[in-house]
Scaffold this active site. Structure first.
Site, PDB file in Angstrom:
ATOM      1  N   ARG A   1       0.828  -1.191   0.000  1.00  0.00           N
ATOM      2  CA  ARG A   1       0.000   0.000   0.000  1.00  0.00           C
ATOM      3  C   ARG A   1       0.870   1.251   0.000  1.00  0.00           C
ATOM      4  O   ARG A   1       1.904   1.310   0.635  1.00  0.00           O
ATOM      5  CB  ARG A   1      -0.894  -0.006   1.227  1.00  0.00           C
ATOM      6  CG  ARG A   1      -2.023   0.969   1.111  1.00  0.00           C
ATOM      7  CD  ARG A   1      -2.818   0.997   2.362  1.00  0.00           C
ATOM      8  NE  ARG A   1      -2.079   1.616   3.440  1.00  0.00           N
ATOM      9  CZ  ARG A   1      -1.781   2.902   3.490  1.00  0.00           C
ATOM     10  NH1 ARG A   1      -2.149   3.697   2.517  1.00  0.00           N
ATOM     11  NH2 ARG A   1      -1.112   3.396   4.496  1.00  0.00           N
TER      12      ARG A   1
ATOM     13  N   ARG B   1       3.937   6.406  -3.203  1.00  0.00           N
ATOM     14  CA  ARG B   1       4.482   7.598  -2.546  1.00  0.00           C
ATOM     15  C   ARG B   1       5.999   7.706  -2.650  1.00  0.00           C
ATOM     16  O   ARG B   1       6.553   8.778  -2.509  1.00  0.00           O
ATOM     17  CB  ARG B   1       4.090   7.598  -1.063  1.00  0.00           C
ATOM     18  CG  ARG B   1       2.654   7.996  -0.855  1.00  0.00           C
ATOM     19  CD  ARG B   1       2.428   8.417   0.564  1.00  0.00           C
ATOM     20  NE  ARG B   1       2.634   7.304   1.478  1.00  0.00           N
ATOM     21  CZ  ARG B   1       2.617   7.421   2.789  1.00  0.00           C
ATOM     22  NH1 ARG B   1       2.427   8.602   3.333  1.00  0.00           N
ATOM     23  NH2 ARG B   1       2.788   6.365   3.558  1.00  0.00           N
TER      24      ARG B   1
ATOM     25  N   TYR C   1     -12.118   7.577  13.142  1.00  0.00           N
ATOM     26  CA  TYR C   1     -11.911   8.899  12.536  1.00  0.00           C
ATOM     27  C   TYR C   1     -13.121   9.813  12.775  1.00  0.00           C
ATOM     28  O   TYR C   1     -12.981  10.991  13.075  1.00  0.00           O
ATOM     29  CB  TYR C   1     -11.650   8.782  11.029  1.00  0.00           C
ATOM     30  CG  TYR C   1     -10.270   8.282  10.681  1.00  0.00           C
ATOM     31  CD1 TYR C   1      -9.135   9.021  11.003  1.00  0.00           C
ATOM     32  CD2 TYR C   1     -10.090   7.076  10.021  1.00  0.00           C
ATOM     33  CE1 TYR C   1      -7.867   8.569  10.681  1.00  0.00           C
ATOM     34  CE2 TYR C   1      -8.823   6.613   9.689  1.00  0.00           C
ATOM     35  CZ  TYR C   1      -7.714   7.366  10.031  1.00  0.00           C
ATOM     36  OH  TYR C   1      -6.461   6.913   9.710  1.00  0.00           O
TER      37      TYR C   1
ATOM     38  N   ASP D   1      -9.104   6.062  -1.134  1.00  0.00           N
ATOM     39  CA  ASP D   1      -8.811   6.129   0.302  1.00  0.00           C
ATOM     40  C   ASP D   1     -10.019   5.590   1.057  1.00  0.00           C
ATOM     41  O   ASP D   1     -11.137   5.613   0.534  1.00  0.00           O
ATOM     42  CB  ASP D   1      -8.504   7.570   0.743  1.00  0.00           C
ATOM     43  CG  ASP D   1      -7.873   7.580   2.130  1.00  0.00           C
ATOM     44  OD1 ASP D   1      -6.645   7.423   2.232  1.00  0.00           O
ATOM     45  OD2 ASP D   1      -8.612   7.700   3.129  1.00  0.00           O
TER      46      ASP D   1
ATOM     47  N   ARG E   1       0.985  13.475  -9.074  1.00  0.00           N
ATOM     48  CA  ARG E   1       0.080  13.870  -7.991  1.00  0.00           C
ATOM     49  C   ARG E   1       0.179  15.357  -7.723  1.00  0.00           C
ATOM     50  O   ARG E   1      -0.813  15.998  -7.400  1.00  0.00           O
ATOM     51  CB  ARG E   1       0.470  13.117  -6.699  1.00  0.00           C
ATOM     52  CG  ARG E   1      -0.329  11.927  -6.355  1.00  0.00           C
ATOM     53  CD  ARG E   1      -1.658  12.246  -5.662  1.00  0.00           C
ATOM     54  NE  ARG E   1      -1.552  12.622  -4.261  1.00  0.00           N
ATOM     55  CZ  ARG E   1      -1.967  13.778  -3.761  1.00  0.00           C
ATOM     56  NH1 ARG E   1      -2.497  14.698  -4.530  1.00  0.00           N
ATOM     57  NH2 ARG E   1      -1.862  14.038  -2.478  1.00  0.00           N
TER      58      ARG E   1
HETATM   59  O1  1CP Z   1      -1.335   2.305  -2.294  1.00  0.00           O
HETATM   60  C1  1CP Z   1      -2.092   3.226  -2.560  1.00  0.00           C
HETATM   61  O2  1CP Z   1      -1.684   4.372  -2.795  1.00  0.00           O
HETATM   62  C2  1CP Z   1      -3.526   2.872  -2.670  1.00  0.00           C
HETATM   63  C3  1CP Z   1      -4.470   3.778  -2.132  1.00  0.00           C
HETATM   64  C4  1CP Z   1      -4.705   3.980  -0.649  1.00  0.00           C
HETATM   65  C5  1CP Z   1      -5.191   3.076   0.303  1.00  0.00           C
HETATM   66  C6  1CP Z   1      -5.393   1.587   0.147  1.00  0.00           C
HETATM   67  C7  1CP Z   1      -4.637   5.251  -0.025  1.00  0.00           C
HETATM   68  C8  1CP Z   1      -4.196   6.486  -0.683  1.00  0.00           C
HETATM   69  N1  1CP Z   1      -5.158   5.140   1.235  1.00  0.00           N
HETATM   70  C9  1CP Z   1      -5.483   3.821   1.484  1.00  0.00           C
HETATM   71  C10 1CP Z   1      -6.105   3.247   2.673  1.00  0.00           C
HETATM   72  C11 1CP Z   1      -6.070   3.999   3.945  1.00  0.00           C
HETATM   73  N2  1CP Z   1      -6.210   5.340   4.142  1.00  0.00           N
HETATM   74  C12 1CP Z   1      -5.971   3.388   5.225  1.00  0.00           C
HETATM   75  C13 1CP Z   1      -5.926   1.905   5.457  1.00  0.00           C
HETATM   76  C14 1CP Z   1      -4.598   1.315   5.335  1.00  0.00           C
HETATM   77  C15 1CP Z   1      -3.535   1.862   6.274  1.00  0.00           C
HETATM   78  O3  1CP Z   1      -3.622   1.612   7.486  1.00  0.00           O
HETATM   79  O4  1CP Z   1      -2.604   2.525   5.832  1.00  0.00           O
HETATM   80  C16 1CP Z   1      -6.003   4.396   6.191  1.00  0.00           C
HETATM   81  C17 1CP Z   1      -5.915   4.245   7.682  1.00  0.00           C
HETATM   82  C18 1CP Z   1      -6.148   5.628   5.489  1.00  0.00           C
HETATM   83  C19 1CP Z   1      -6.269   6.960   6.065  1.00  0.00           C
HETATM   84  C20 1CP Z   1      -5.184   7.843   5.583  1.00  0.00           C
HETATM   85  N3  1CP Z   1      -5.199   8.446   4.361  1.00  0.00           N
HETATM   86  C21 1CP Z   1      -3.966   8.125   6.215  1.00  0.00           C
HETATM   87  C22 1CP Z   1      -3.532   7.604   7.577  1.00  0.00           C
HETATM   88  C23 1CP Z   1      -3.540   8.663   8.642  1.00  0.00           C
HETATM   89  C24 1CP Z   1      -3.559   8.165  10.049  1.00  0.00           C
HETATM   90  O5  1CP Z   1      -4.651   8.059  10.655  1.00  0.00           O
HETATM   91  O6  1CP Z   1      -2.460   7.883  10.575  1.00  0.00           O
HETATM   92  C25 1CP Z   1      -3.241   8.975   5.356  1.00  0.00           C
HETATM   93  C26 1CP Z   1      -1.903   9.584   5.580  1.00  0.00           C
HETATM   94  C27 1CP Z   1      -4.040   9.161   4.186  1.00  0.00           C
HETATM   95  C28 1CP Z   1      -3.696   9.916   2.965  1.00  0.00           C
HETATM   96  C29 1CP Z   1      -3.358   9.053   1.808  1.00  0.00           C
HETATM   97  N4  1CP Z   1      -4.208   8.131   1.263  1.00  0.00           N
HETATM   98  C30 1CP Z   1      -3.607   7.523   0.190  1.00  0.00           C
HETATM   99  C31 1CP Z   1      -2.303   8.112   0.017  1.00  0.00           C
HETATM  100  C32 1CP Z   1      -1.359   7.752  -1.084  1.00  0.00           C
HETATM  101  C33 1CP Z   1      -2.155   9.061   1.055  1.00  0.00           C
HETATM  102  C34 1CP Z   1      -0.965   9.952   1.364  1.00  0.00           C
HETATM  103  C35 1CP Z   1      -0.290  10.740   0.405  1.00  0.00           C
HETATM  104  C36 1CP Z   1      -0.962  11.510  -0.687  1.00  0.00           C
HETATM  105  O7  1CP Z   1      -1.640  12.514  -0.395  1.00  0.00           O
HETATM  106  O8  1CP Z   1      -0.672  11.177  -1.846  1.00  0.00           O
END
Ligand code: 1CP
Length: 327
Positions: free
Chosen positions: A2, A6, A126, A51, A15
């Site tokens: 996952r 990034r 959340y 997400d 992005r």
């Molecule tokens: O691999 C990929 O890029 C696929 C897409 C994907 C997935 C499967 C994203 C994009 N988010 C998720 C799932 C997700 N989102 C989870 C479950 C899995 C995990 O535990 O990591 C969770 C908890 C989130 C919530 C979330 N979204 C967080 C976590 C924050 C926390 O509570 O600590 C964050 C940082 C995001 C933003 C996000 N979502 C996805 C990306 C690539 C990003 C970060 C960077 C960006 O803006 O590009």
């Protein structure tokens, strides 16, 4: 892996600094962001670029993904009247862009696409906290203080997860993953009472579609036996529990997913390969292992190291001694 994207320069270029929810809402862009890590690494499956909060945003819950922090909810959930804000999801209308992305990706991929949803507990955390939390204090206060309201919240979130997952499979996803990232914050007894029933509703509700169901969590070592009862075919494990130990807790008949520590991937390549090989050895063969990191890829990871990890996994044959890779 996952968030593999990034760590990629091509991902950061495409992005830009825009809002991630806007990027997800553009099928062509989201499809390309889904495909980039697959092209670069040659992994055996793709995970949809979306997400876990996307379905909530789609039904009108005010949510923003703040860079460096994560999802932030503009009016956190605290009372019965907040339930009204969790209306049923109609995927064809509310998430048309996600389904369009899936159709585009599936048309180009020659490996399976994994669709996903947030598990009810993790999404509820959340909603109640208003954003990421270390203690989950408000969430736990609500589940214990107002269990009836809690059960209604997670039940509605289960229906939302089920609706999005079913629609993703109908649009072409070949497997689904339920992300209960923060379940590890719960004691086994709280997990069993306050999280498991809603996750089971989602996983069992997918049973008739016949696609593999993966159940993900972090810090869930003490919960693995309970998680294995929730109805998934594959149970995710993080690096805190070796996969052979995890298999004993999970029981026969389930595959495991994991569990290389994403932080280890910042070490020199030789060390990372050794650690990846240990994961492969601990996993054993039967009945199935999805090699993965225990959690998402850290942005500062060297893509070259991840490419070597993928190669190690592809070349590995059971019985290979640690540190050596079979040809
Ligand atoms: O691999 C990929 O890029 C696929 C897409 C994907 C997935 C499967 C994203 C994009 N988010 C998720 C799932 C997700 N989102 C989870 C479950 C899995 C995990 O535990 O990591 C969770 C908890 C989130 C919530 C979330 N979204 C967080 C976590 C924050 C926390 O509570 O600590 C964050 C940082 C995001 C933003 C996000 N979502 C996805 C990306 C690539 C990003 C970060 C960077 C960006 O803006 O590009």
């Amino acid at each position: 892996m996952r968030q593999a994207g990034r760590s990629l320069p091509e991902y950061r270029r495409l992005r830009g600094d825009g809002d991630i929810l806007d990027a997800i809402a553009k099928p062509e862009l989201a499809a390309e962001l889904t495909l980039q890590p697959v092209r670069r690494y040659g992994v055996d499956a793709a995970i949809l670029f979306s997400d876990i909060v996307v379905p909530l945003a789609a039904i009108g819950v005010g949510v923003e993904i703040v860079t460096g922090r994560g999802p932030v909810i503009d009016r956190p959930f605290r009372k019965y009247e907040d339930l009204r804000r969790l209306r049923p999801l109609e995927p064809e209308a509310d998430l048309a862009y996600v389904l369009e992305t899936i159709r585009m990706v599936v048309g180009e991929l020659n490996v399976p696409l994994i669709g996903f949803a947030g598990a009810p507990f993790t999404l509820a955390s959340y909603l109640v906290e208003g954003g990421p939390s270390r203690t989950f204090a408000r969430t736990k206060a609500l589940m214990h203080g107002e269990p009836e309201l809690w059960h209604q919240v997670v039940d509605r979130l289960a229906d939302i997860a089920l609706a999005t997952l079913r629609a993703q499979v109908k649009a072409g996803a070949s497997a689904i993953q339920l992300f209960d990232s923060w379940a590890g914050a719960l004691s086994p007894s709280d997990y069993e009472t306050f999280a498991l029933p809603a996750s089971r509703k989602v996983l069992e509700g997918m049973g008739d579609l016949g696609v593999p169901r993966i159940h993900f969590g972090v810090g869930t070592g003490e919960l693995l036996a309970l998680m294995s009862e929730a109805g998934a075919d594959v149970v995710g494990v993080d690096w805190r529990v070796p996969l052979d130990v995890a298999r004993r807790r999970i029981g026969a008949g389930k595959a495991v997913q994991g569990n290389l520590d994403p932080a280890v991937c910042l070490a020199p390549a030789g060390v990372v390969i050794e650690e990846a090989t240990k994961v492969l050895q601990d996993a054993g063969g039967e009945p199935g292992h999805i090699f993965n990191l225990g959690h998402g890829v850290l942005p500062e990871t060297d893509p070259g190291v991840l490419a070597q990890v993928v190669e190690t996994v592809h070349n590995w044959r059971p019985g290979t001694p640690s540190g050596e890779v079979a040809g």
